[in-house]
Write a protein that holds these residues in place. Structure first.
Motif, mmCIF file in Angstrom:
data_model
loop_
_atom_site.group_PDB
_atom_site.id
_atom_site.type_symbol
_atom_site.label_atom_id
_atom_site.label_comp_id
_atom_site.label_asym_id
_atom_site.label_seq_id
_atom_site.Cartn_x
_atom_site.Cartn_y
_atom_site.Cartn_z
ATOM 1 N N GLY A 1 0.487 -0.747 0.388
ATOM 2 C CA GLY A 1 -0.021 -0.160 0.299
ATOM 3 C C GLY A 1 0.850 1.205 0.076
ATOM 4 N N ARG A 2 2.328 1.086 0.399
ATOM 5 C CA ARG A 2 2.870 2.555 0.212
ATOM 6 C C ARG A 2 2.941 2.902 -1.187
ATOM 7 N N ARG A 3 2.833 4.531 -1.083
ATOM 8 C CA ARG A 3 2.836 5.059 -2.158
ATOM 9 C C ARG A 3 3.671 5.977 -2.278
ATOM 10 N N TYR A 4 4.319 5.958 -3.685
ATOM 11 C CA TYR A 4 5.533 7.119 -3.481
ATOM 12 C C TYR A 4 5.615 8.425 -4.555
ATOM 13 N N GLU B 1 3.323 6.846 -10.965
ATOM 14 C CA GLU B 1 3.603 7.263 -9.412
ATOM 15 C C GLU B 1 3.165 5.637 -9.273
ATOM 16 N N SER C 1 3.505 1.979 -6.570
ATOM 17 C CA SER C 1 2.745 1.676 -5.101
ATOM 18 C C SER C 1 3.287 0.397 -4.841
ATOM 19 N N GLU D 1 1.674 -3.064 -4.084
ATOM 20 C CA GLU D 1 0.882 -4.469 -4.659
ATOM 21 C C GLU D 1 1.036 -5.337 -3.009
ATOM 22 N N ASP E 1 0.532 3.760 -11.553
ATOM 23 C CA ASP E 1 0.191 4.560 -12.836
ATOM 24 C C ASP E 1 0.123 5.130 -13.447
ATOM 25 N N GLU F 1 -2.130 1.122 -16.783
ATOM 26 C CA GLU F 1 -1.876 0.864 -15.340
ATOM 27 C C GLU F 1 -0.488 -0.594 -15.861
#
Length: 143
Positions: free
Chosen positions: A9-12, A97, A99, A101, A117, A127
């Motif tokens: 779930g970490r997004r950058y 972007e 993330s 998963e 994304d 995606e």
């Protein structure tokens, strides 16, 4: 701290925009030896796998995350798939972007699935999902 399921779930932050050009489309099509006429002419589209060029730029944030301790030289790209909402075209300023998963760890082997994304003017166009296999060095005494 090695990467773990806690990081799912970490997004950058987004990578800088990549502007698609006719020249880059032509270079890519030539490199993959695909002479499809859709990739040339007055209104070309990019080959589908061109999205990997842009998605890979977002990987820098993942490998730059010191907390995860990932090393590119111990990473193998094992799987890739794309979901397109429209083709990439010259002039598109694509923002990528990333993330995390999914993460699976077994001993010193980590399987990491990342989702990138790709968006143009806020509209999601693709995606790009990749699975990476990462190995950690054996710890002293683990032999």
């Amino acid at each position: 701290m090695p990467i773990s399921a806690e990081h799912v779930g970490r997004r950058y932050p987004a990578a800088p925009p990549y502007v698609v050009s006719r020249a880059k489309i032509a270079e890519f099509a030539e490199a993959v030896r695909d002479d499809n006429p859709a990739y040339s002419g007055d209104d070309p589209i990019a080959p589908p796998t061109f999205a990997a060029v842009i998605a890979a730029q977002a990987w820098g944030a993942l490998f730059g995350d010191e907390e995860l301790g990932l090393a590119l030289n111990r990473t193998m790209h094992t799987d890739q798939n794309f979901t397109f909402h429209r083709p990439l075209r010259p002039g598109d300023a694509v923002v990528a972007e990333l993330s995390i998963e999914k993460v699976r760890a077994r001993g010193n082997l980590e399987m990491i699935t990342v989702l990138v994304d790709l968006a143009v003017d806020g509209e999601q166009v693709c995606e790009a999902r990749s699975t990476l296999m990462h190995t950690r060095p054996e710890e002293a005494g683990d032999e």
